[in-house]
Design an enzyme around this catalytic site. Structure first.
Site, PDB file in Angstrom:
ATOM      1  N   CYS A  19      32.187  35.742  -5.157  1.00  0.00           N
ATOM      2  CA  CYS A  19      31.726  34.354  -4.811  1.00  0.00           C
ATOM      3  C   CYS A  19      32.418  33.746  -3.579  1.00  0.00           C
ATOM      4  CB  CYS A  19      31.675  33.378  -5.916  1.00  0.00           C
ATOM      5  SG  CYS A  19      30.757  34.071  -7.211  1.00  0.00           S
ATOM      6  N   ARG A  48      31.780  39.477   1.464  1.00  0.00           N
ATOM      7  CA  ARG A  48      32.436  39.605  -0.041  1.00  0.00           C
ATOM      8  C   ARG A  48      31.396  40.221  -1.116  1.00  0.00           C
ATOM      9  NH1 ARG A  48      37.029  35.911  -0.275  1.00  0.00           N
ATOM     10  NH2 ARG A  48      36.699  35.309  -2.500  1.00  0.00           N
ATOM     11  N   GLY A  71      35.030  33.013  -9.629  1.00  0.00           N
ATOM     12  CA  GLY A  71      36.002  33.514 -11.172  1.00  0.00           C
ATOM     13  C   GLY A  71      35.139  33.385 -12.237  1.00  0.00           C
ATOM     14  N   GLU A  89      28.310  54.744  -3.531  1.00  0.00           N
ATOM     15  CA  GLU A  89      28.089  53.163  -3.670  1.00  0.00           C
ATOM     16  C   GLU A  89      27.123  52.559  -2.415  1.00  0.00           C
ATOM     17  OE1 GLU A  89      31.915  51.322  -2.778  1.00  0.00           O
ATOM     18  OE2 GLU A  89      32.456  52.785  -1.498  1.00  0.00           O
ATOM     19  N   LYS A 119      32.903  42.530  -2.116  1.00  0.00           N
ATOM     20  CA  LYS A 119      33.980  43.039  -1.243  1.00  0.00           C
ATOM     21  C   LYS A 119      35.331  42.669  -2.119  1.00  0.00           C
ATOM     22  CE  LYS A 119      35.822  45.020   2.120  1.00  0.00           C
ATOM     23  NZ  LYS A 119      35.918  46.419   2.221  1.00  0.00           N
TER      24      LYS A 119
HETATM   25  C1  F6R Z   1      35.100  50.910  -2.244  1.00  0.00           C
HETATM   26  C2  F6R Z   1      35.927  49.797  -2.374  1.00  0.00           C
HETATM   27  C3  F6R Z   1      36.377  49.264  -3.607  1.00  0.00           C
HETATM   28  C4  F6R Z   1      37.561  48.702  -3.521  1.00  0.00           C
HETATM   29  C5  F6R Z   1      38.347  48.095  -4.599  1.00  0.00           C
HETATM   30  C6  F6R Z   1      39.736  47.459  -4.578  1.00  0.00           C
HETATM   31  O1  F6R Z   1      34.511  51.203  -1.283  1.00  0.00           O
HETATM   32  O2  F6R Z   1      36.020  49.219  -1.562  1.00  0.00           O
HETATM   33  O3  F6R Z   1      36.360  50.452  -4.627  1.00  0.00           O
HETATM   34  O4  F6R Z   1      38.587  49.637  -2.937  1.00  0.00           O
HETATM   35  O5  F6R Z   1      37.487  46.918  -5.199  1.00  0.00           O
HETATM   36  O6  F6R Z   1      39.584  46.461  -3.458  1.00  0.00           O
HETATM   37  P1  F6R Z   1      41.056  46.163  -2.840  1.00  0.00           P
HETATM   38  O7  F6R Z   1      41.658  47.313  -2.024  1.00  0.00           O
HETATM   39  O8  F6R Z   1      40.835  44.843  -2.062  1.00  0.00           O
HETATM   40  O9  F6R Z   1      42.158  45.871  -3.956  1.00  0.00           O
END
Ligand code: F6R
Length: 608
Positions: free
Chosen positions: A2, A27, A99, A487, A603
């Site tokens: 969110c 996100r 959250g 994905e 994201k």
């Molecule tokens: C896959 C992807 C996710 C992130 C994971 C961790 O392409 O982007 O698997 O790698 O959610 O996110 P961060 O790196 O932001 O902790």
């Protein structure tokens, strides 16, 4: 996850709320909404799906208020419907939330017993009703929020708007990020600096437990006990950053093509290229010779980068490493005796499980370090040592440039560590630094294979399943290649250590199964070659990602070849990542999926 925005101004805010929400689109979300006050009266517009639906609604039924809140929702509690979309509102308050309120069931039961009626299935509505009850009992909005916050369990960022109060917004954070933007005669709240970037250069990040009262004149920040708190203003990172695809069709494609540049930036903070020496970022030095054992942890793509980091650190610095995905590490109750250093890898710096693991490691007395891309993120602020990747904002949900920058940082760190620990000589350091300095040139060369890979993707787009195999340094890449494909194209893909093939997955091989093998002509090539023979003998279709010598070996006659330039071993994970990203990208484009915002994904994963 969110996204939140809030504006208190004298000018109409609806368009600016939507503009900020567009910046938070990256996100991931599945519904959106805004609420403003017009002559003190609350009006909401909410729509399922993408922001265009909300914009259409606002065009039909505009909102004129000069104070408002907005939200992009990634569904957790309750489906992605209009009724579950935020803001949630009563006659007393409207709220947006990022959250999870863990005790919402208990709160809801209590409030319903008191006669409060719920309209949605969300956890968030419990917050709106809780604040309403406090105001009904005679509390002012700020008292009502302060008391309600004490009743909430879980991780959240919240923004509140109150009917009749045209110069008051309240924000609060515990776990999920929230920032205050200072304007002239107007003030802002947002999930991150990117959301606030069109409005202000000055951003203050709230600390865990903080809450804030905003008026057009400024912000009063309080800590969780209600004591006034000062939070330093920083220059908004997103100010010069426009959410713009340039000449590219998708952000993911743009980010794949940015890799030569951003890898080069990242390298420059770990190497003095002129002298061929490693150099950790100033103030973030570590005496690697004192580390006995290290634990690494991260999620998703970050975890695969950390897994490669383990190969690097063990090979070049002889540091014994343990590794775990963060969602397991934080709960596994592993005895950490003998471990004195913990390294976390994260693009966003906000991933809930990685953050919780970092806090767990700190509580266990370990020195913590983070390889992190967003430098004002919570993980960057809480880690003892921060090793930044300079990938720039990554908007495509599927991580690409952040991954290769993480690999670059980890490779450079392991060389620095190897020198300090006496494993690598000064000559070795020079050789490895020179090798790494070739990453930008070699990644650029790989981008020239784009149209070849696009052709291979046509066929991949007709498949239901795929296998990815790799050994040694290239095993984590097999996992990452499979993750990228699944994905964004929704094709079921599995990554395996090539040697594991015959222990189970070989049963899947037939002439409908594409098998992507990542096998440069390195010291384990012959071993992987045997695995390819096993696949070929069962009719499997091989796409071999290799180099000139691997291709010349003629190991499998009918394999499709993606031939990369020869390169030193330390570079292979970084450079070999690109063809896998391009294969996933073009497959998804052929299939017509939403490449930048694939279904169900977010994201920045700020919930467990
Ligand atoms: C896959 C992807 C996710 C992130 C994971 C961790 O392409 O982007 O698997 O790698 O959610 O996110 P961060 O790196 O932001 O902790």
């Amino acid at each position: 996850m969110c996204g939140i925005i809030g504006i208190v101004s004298r000018k109409p805010v609806a368009n600016r709320l939507v503009d900020a929400l567009k910046r938070l689109e990256y996100r991931g979300y599945d519904s959106a909404g805004v609420a403003t006050l017009d002559d003190g009266a609350l009006s909401r517009r909410r729509a399922q799906g993408k922001l265009v639906a909300l914009e259409r609604l606002l065009a039909e039924k505009p909102l004129n208020g000069s104070i408002g809140i907005g939200h992009t929702r990634w569904a957790t509690h309750g489906a992605a419907t209009e009724e579950n979309a935020h803001p949630h509102a009563t006659h007393r308050v409207a709220v947006v939330h990022n959250g999870i309120i863990e005790n919402f069931r208990e709160l809801r039961a209590e409030l319903e017993a008191d006669g409060y009626r719920f309209e949605s299935q969300t956890d968030t509505e419990a917050v709106a009703q809780l604040v309403t009850r406090e105001i009904d009992r005679g509390a002012s909005p700020r008292e009502a929020v302060f008391r309600s916050l004490k009743r909430l369990d879980g991780a959240f960022a919240l923004a509140f708007l109150f009917p009749g109060e045209e110069n008051l917004l309240i924000g609060a954070r515990r776990g999920s990020p929230l920032a205050v933007g200072d304007g002239e005669g107007e003030m802002f709240l947002g999930s991150d600096g990117i959301a606030l970037s069109p409005f202000t250069e000055s951003v203050r990040y709230l600390e865990d437990g903080d809450w804030v009262i905003l008026s057009r004149e400024g912000a009063e920040i309080f800590d969780e006990n209600g004591a006034p708190a000062e939070r330093a203003a920083r220059r908004a990172v997103g100010r010069t950053f426009y959410v713009d695809k340039g000449n590219f069709r998708h952000f993911m494609q743009k980010e794949i093509y940015e890799q030569p540049d951003v890898i080069s930036h990242t390298l420059s903070s770990f190497f003095d290229m002129a002298n061929g020496r490693t150099r950790l970022p100033r103030g973030q030095e570590v005496d690697f010779s004192k580390i006995n054992r290290m634990v690494l942890s991260a999620c998703g793509t970050g975890y695969y980068a950390a897994l490669t980091g383990r190969y690097y650190l063990e090979r070049y610095a002889r540091i014994p490493c343990d590794i775990d995905v963060a969602s397991e590490f934080r709960y596994r109750e592993s005895p950490l005796s003998g471990v004195d250093f913990a390294l976390f890898v994260s693009q966003s710096g906000e991933t809930a499980d990685t953050l919780a693991s970092l806090r767990h490691a700190k509580a266990e007395g370990l020195t913590t370090a983070a390889v992190v891309n967003v430098d004002e993120s919570t993980i960057a602020r809480e880690a003892d040592i921060v090793w930044p990747t300079l990938a720039g904002p990554e908007i495509g949900v599927a991580s690409t440039k952040a991954f290769t920058c993480q690999l670059t940082a980890l490779a450079a760190l392991s060389v620095a560590a190897g020198v300090q620990r006496g494993v690598l000589s000064r000559d070795d350091e020079l050789t490895l630094a020179k090798a790494l300095s070739e990453a930008p040139r070699l990644t650029n060369a790989v981008l020239k294979l784009d149209s070849l890979i696009e052709r291979l993707a046509h066929d991949m787009a007709t498949k239901r399943h795929a296998l990815f195999l790799g050994r040694g340094f290239n095993y984590p890449l097999a996992l990452e290649g499979a993750l990228k494909l699944k994905e964004i194209s929704y094709i079921h893909a599995e990554g395996y250590a090539a040697g594991e093939l015959k222990h189970g997955p070989i049963a899947l091989i037939d002439d409908t199964m594409p098998v992507v093998v990542i096998a440069p002509y390195d010291r384990v090539f012959e071993k992987t070659a045997s695995n390819m023979q096993e696949v070929a003998a069962r009719g499997g279709r091989i796409i071999l990602v290799t180099d000139e010598r691997g291709a010349a070996s003629g190991v499998v006659k009918d394999a499709e070849l993606i031939v990369l330039p020869d390169m030193p071993e330390i570079l292979m994970p970084i450079v070999y990542a690109l063809p896998l990203q391009l294969l996933a990208y073009h497959t998804a484009v052929h299939m017509g999926t939403d490449v930048d915002q694939p279904r169900n994904l977010a994201k920045s994963v700020t919930v467990e």
